[in-house]
Design a protein around this motif. Structure first.
Motif, PDB file in Angstrom:
ATOM      1  N   HIS A   1      13.352  50.787  50.762  1.00  0.00           N
ATOM      2  CA  HIS A   1      13.205  50.983  49.329  1.00  0.00           C
ATOM      3  C   HIS A   1      12.003  50.209  48.788  1.00  0.00           C
TER       4      HIS A   1
ATOM      5  N   LEU B   1      17.099  49.724  40.352  1.00  0.00           N
ATOM      6  CA  LEU B   1      18.509  49.724  40.752  1.00  0.00           C
ATOM      7  C   LEU B   1      19.181  48.406  40.371  1.00  0.00           C
ATOM      8  N   SER B   2      18.494  47.301  40.621  1.00  0.00           N
ATOM      9  CA  SER B   2      19.127  46.005  40.355  1.00  0.00           C
ATOM     10  C   SER B   2      19.290  45.770  38.861  1.00  0.00           C
TER      11      SER B   2
ATOM     12  N   GLU C   1      22.182  47.897  37.689  1.00  0.00           N
ATOM     13  CA  GLU C   1      23.476  47.373  38.153  1.00  0.00           C
ATOM     14  C   GLU C   1      23.848  46.135  37.349  1.00  0.00           C
TER      15      GLU C   1
ATOM     16  N   TYR D   1      24.047  57.784  38.049  1.00  0.00           N
ATOM     17  CA  TYR D   1      23.714  56.388  38.250  1.00  0.00           C
ATOM     18  C   TYR D   1      22.236  56.156  37.947  1.00  0.00           C
TER      19      TYR D   1
ATOM     20  N   SER E   1      15.894  60.455  45.771  1.00  0.00           N
ATOM     21  CA  SER E   1      17.000  60.648  44.832  1.00  0.00           C
ATOM     22  C   SER E   1      16.561  60.510  43.380  1.00  0.00           C
TER      23      SER E   1
ATOM     24  N   TYR F   1      19.091  58.835  39.221  1.00  0.00           N
ATOM     25  CA  TYR F   1      19.222  58.953  40.665  1.00  0.00           C
ATOM     26  C   TYR F   1      20.296  59.990  40.979  1.00  0.00           C
TER      27      TYR F   1
ATOM     28  N   ALA G   1      22.181  61.602  44.149  1.00  0.00           N
ATOM     29  CA  ALA G   1      22.326  61.370  45.587  1.00  0.00           C
ATOM     30  C   ALA G   1      21.921  62.583  46.413  1.00  0.00           C
TER      31      ALA G   1
ATOM     32  N   GLY H   1      23.153  48.857  44.142  1.00  0.00           N
ATOM     33  CA  GLY H   1      22.720  50.094  43.494  1.00  0.00           C
ATOM     34  C   GLY H   1      22.379  51.172  44.506  1.00  0.00           C
ATOM     35  N   ALA H   2      21.617  50.797  45.534  1.00  0.00           N
ATOM     36  CA  ALA H   2      21.211  51.776  46.540  1.00  0.00           C
ATOM     37  C   ALA H   2      22.428  52.332  47.274  1.00  0.00           C
TER      38      ALA H   2
ATOM     39  N   LYS I   1      25.489  52.486  46.077  1.00  0.00           N
ATOM     40  CA  LYS I   1      26.259  53.327  45.146  1.00  0.00           C
ATOM     41  C   LYS I   1      25.668  54.723  45.033  1.00  0.00           C
ATOM     42  N   VAL I   2      24.325  54.801  44.993  1.00  0.00           N
ATOM     43  CA  VAL I   2      23.689  56.115  44.924  1.00  0.00           C
ATOM     44  C   VAL I   2      23.984  56.905  46.193  1.00  0.00           C
TER      45      VAL I   2
END
Lengths: 375, 477
Positions: free
Chosen positions: A59, A67-68, A71, A172, A208, A230, A232, B459-460, B462-463
């Motif tokens: 990533h 993402l962080s 979250e 998400y 994603s 995002y 999936a 997060g990664a 969860k996706v």
């Protein structure tokens, strides 16, 4: 919004003065922002370059950052609900449309956000940012250096993109990407902003991650923000083949295709050099805006693919958002979710689609637009 | 009279340096993968399987989705001969190295989806050899499942070359279209009357092939001096398009580029014989693998058993998780012993002994999977902290704590530990993800704090777990 690292500069107080003077100060008081500077190196022409968005690569920094921050924002209870508790399913049929049951989501929340944000008529001022301070995750801007870097600062750069969490997410990591410029009013769909968005998609480098924008063709909403999320799995429209309209990646570097077998007539622009895509898509968007047509854009595959969904604009007709155009539908009641069928979705898509004649005109317009850039 | 040049005579590969190989072949596999890659087949099928596989005719690759990057763990001799690579250049790499600029992205997506959904796929694909030349193959992919745990053990990719069939169709076309070439020259003269100097006779090459929609068409290449013209005529005698390539340098480069272009733009369809050939090879490989898997007891089959003991983590999830370069594990909390169902490479490295690092004494993946998630704890681990973690799990919340953990050599370290529930597409909790960080190792990398990096992992994950291809997985709550 969480501080990510060592604080480099101090907070300064906001000056009490006239609006113009306040606009000159880029400080959002008591607020430390993470600022991601995009590197210059990503601009290069990449002809025989990268293969499809790699799954083996780790990533990217921007990806982990988004993402962080998301979250962290969620953990602090700032979102209205946890979208991962929402059930999803594939609607049976060949197209494999995706449906989500989300009792907390409704269309109005999006419109409220826009009303809150985009009242300003003049250049963006940081008092406009205040309502979103709670939800502001990071800021992205063009950097001066070769590589990208992340800094912490209480001073926002004079132009860039604000990344704001959507408290009513569809998936998400659902965020608003709001371009701003203190010196002038950003034209939402101009090439510079499109380029910036595509560059962000490329920098996130996660297949994603999808960026969308909806334009409804009316004069009143001249500031619609971009959104991103995002997903999936690829959206159903991404899995469909396309019929060539123009070019191929080898000789012309850009490929334009018509999505095959889809009741909403749509175009896909593919190029490894996203500067080319941005030029062409920008032209087409300008053309559509001038004609008062509604459309949605979907930027996917790390910025290499852009889908254009032109829509028929009618006063009381249900207008589809970009993820719906892509085949992802959210239902807020159990019965709607249970009873959705592929044929219903196909007819919904068909109802907003351009007719064959207008679509053909659009395709011709695309070829004209591209030929301007092909030497 | 027209001079007709055949493709090989022009020296199709003469200028192959102008199309350099698409991968940097000086870069071999990541050294940390070497051991798992080399042992991948032997661990399941015994050491003798490689020899048995070498005896099977045909081009095929075997990949292991459980290793980060989904690398190749076996390549047949036929494959190496066809592609021009050596075994060292291929082992440990991902199959995408054989794709290139003109490979149809739609096909690549279909392959990705088939891997994600763990099913068989047969598709025509344009691949590239080591020297950069493209060639069409029938790509037949199938998964091989472990009978006991229901997980994909390996993917097998059989490849059957699909040759150009223009030669045999040419006479057919010429018979049906006598004077086709003559008509073409007339059209040339009409089109280019004044614009181009057509003093010399053109050199013309005729191809017959099938376009994207399966229609037969005639492709004429004419070289006038330094300019080359490409004409496309569909079988009902209409010119559909033409393109002009000027000043491309030497004509052999040009032919090479155009042939690549022609190759790339078309799709190519396999005959029934070729498809049968692929299926036969697949069956031979499958029966060999099944036979040898009995030697180790880790039996495989081509069908997944419907009931699986531990919750099935499918290979597409494993591939997505492999991208996350941090220490973390996924735990299935439905079962009372709360076993670990996935562990990242970095987690295994976390347990490396500090006293004798040269011995690389750390837990291997097989020692960790299935083990209860508390196994890093030890005598001095704070019981209150453990209780706090258990309570968070009960309440379906996440929590961050600092606890004392132990490596394989029983030396201890302070672990910054974050655990969070992860839901799948049904909306129910499928796993818990726990992210570990050795306190001594923490630093602000690239401006991102350790805690933020941990949240990024969550997060990664969860996706990735939200993927609908996980629908077959656990959803008991």
């Amino acid at each position: 919004m969480a501080p990510v690292g060592h604080v480099e500069s101090e907070c300064t107080l906001q000056r009490e003065s006239t609006r113009t003077e306040r606009c000159k100060s880029h400080q959002v008081p008591n607020c430390i922002t993470n600022i991601y500077h995009l590197g210059k190196s990503i601009q290069d022409d990449d002809v025989l370059g990268d293969l499809p968005c790699s799954e083996a690569r780790s990533h990217s920094l921007l990806d982990i950052l988004l993402l962080s921050q998301w979250e962290d924002h969620a953990l602090k209870g700032n979102l209205r609900y946890d979208v991962s508790t929402c059930q999803m399913k594939i609607v049976s049929g060949a197209k494999k449309f995706i449906a989500q049951l989300n009792e907390n989501w409704n269309l109005n929340t999006l419109m409220d956000f826009e009303k809150k944000s985009f009242q300003a008529r003049g250049p963006c001022c940081f008092s406009d940012v205040k309502p979103h301070r709670e939800d502001l995750l990071i800021c992205v801007t063009f950097g001066e250096k070769e590589g990208s870097e992340l800094v912490s600062s209480s001073i926002l750069p004079k132009d860039g993109v604000l990344v704001i969490a959507n408290a009513n997410p569809v998936e998400y990591g659902h965020i608003f990407l709001v371009p701003y410029d203190v010196h002038k009013m950003p034209q939402l769909l101009d090439k510079r902003v499109l380029g910036l968005m595509t560059q962000i998609a490329a920098e996130v480098a996660n297949s994603s991650f999808h960026i969308f924008v909806d334009y409804d063709g009316s004069e009143s909403m001249d500031h619609r923000g971009f959104q991103a999320s995002y997903f999936a799995d690829p959206l159903p429209v991404e899995l469909l083949p396309s019929i060539p309209v123009y070019g191929n990646l080898l000789s012309t570097g850009i490929y334009i295709g018509e999505v095959a077998d889809y009741t909403l007539k749509a175009l896909v622009f593919v190029s490894k050099n996203f500067n080319k895509t941005v030029q062409v898509v920008g032209e087409i968007c300008a053309y559509l805006c001038d004609n008062g047509s509604a459309f949605s854009l979907l930027i996917s595959d790390c910025g290499k693919k852009v889908f254009l969904f032109p829509q028929v604009r009618a006063p009381f007709r249900y207008k589809l958002s970009a993820w719906e155009c892509g085949g992802y539908f959210v239902y807020d009641t159990q019965s709607d979710f249970n009873h959705v069928t592929e044929s219903y979705i196909c007819s919904l898509l068909a109802s907003v689609s351009l007719d064959a004649h207008n679509f053909k005109t659009l395709k011709q317009q695309c070829c004209t637009a591209v030929s301007k850039f092909m030497i | 009279m027209l001079a007709v040049l055949t493709a090989p005579a022009i020296g199709r590969r003469a200028d192959s340096t102008s199309l350099s190989p698409l991968t940097s072949l000086t870069e071999l596999m990541d050294p940390s993968l070497r051991l798992p890659v080399e042992q991948s087949l032997a661990a399941r099928y015994s050491e003798w399987v490689a020899e048995a596989l070498d005896e099977i005719q045909g081009c095929f690759l075997i990949t292991d989705p459980d290793i980060a990057g989904h690398p190749i763990v076996f390549a047949s001799r036929g494959f190496l001969a066809m592609s021009g690579y050596s075994l060292e250049e291929v082992l440990g790499r991902n199959g995408r190295i054989f794709q290139g600029a003109a490979t149809d992205r739609q096909s690549v997506m279909e392959i990705r989806e088939a891997i994600r959904e763990e099913r068989t796929l047969q598709i025509s694909l344009l691949n590239y050899r080591k020297d950069g030349t493209p060639h069409w193959i029938l790509f037949h992919l199938f998964p091989v499942f472990g009978v006991e745990d229901g997980r994909v053990a390996h993917f097998v990719a059989v490849q059957v070359p699909i040759p150009r069939r223009s030669r045999c169709l040419r006479s057919l076309a010429e018979n049906r279209h006598e004077g086709g070439t003559g008509r073409f020259l007339v059209a040339c003269r009409n089109e280019f009357r004044s614009d181009y100097k057509l003093g010399c006779n053109p050199v013309v090459e005729l191809f017959v092939d099938v376009d994207n929609r399966g229609k037969l068409c005639l492709l004429f290449l004419a070289i006038f001096g330094s300019s080359c013209f490409l004409f496309l005529e569909s079988i009902n005698n209409k010119f559909v398009s033409w393109q002009c390539y000027q000043n491309y340098g030497s004509s052999s480069t040009l032919f090479h580029l155009l042939l690549v272009g022609l190759e790339a733009e078309e799709s190519r369809h396999a005959t029934e014989q070729e498809k049968e050939k692929a299926c036969d090879a697949a069956n031979s490989i499958l029966s060999t693998l099944a036979h040898y898997s009995k030697l180790t007891g880790r039996v495989i089959s081509d069908k997944r058993r419907s009931e699986a003991g531990i919750s099935a983590i499918n290979s597409s999830l494993v591939i997505s998780l492999g991208r996350i370069k941090q220490s973390f594990v996924l735990t299935d909390i439905q079962l009372p012993q709360m076993p670990i169902v996935y562990a990242s490479d970095e987690f295994l490295n976390l347990t490396v002994s500090i006293r004798t690092p040269a011995s690389f004494l750390c837990y291997s993946r097989h020692e960790v999977l299935g083990r209860e998630c508390w196994f890093l704890n030890g005598p001095d681990t704070d019981a209150d902290v453990l209780h706090q973690i258990r309570q968070s799990i009960q309440a379906e919340h996440s929590c961050t704590v600092r606890l004392l953990n132990y490596r394989k050599d029983r030396s201890s370290f302070w672990n910054l530990f974050h655990i969070s529930p992860v839901r799948n597409a049904s909306g129910k909790i499928a796993f818990y993800v726990s992210v570990q960080m050795d306190e001594n190792a923490k630093s602000n990398e690239h401006g991102l704090s350790p805690h933020m990096r941990q949240l990024g992992v969550v997060g990664a994950v969860k996706v990735a777990v939200r993927s609908l291809s996980m629908c077959a997985g656990p959803s008991r709550r």
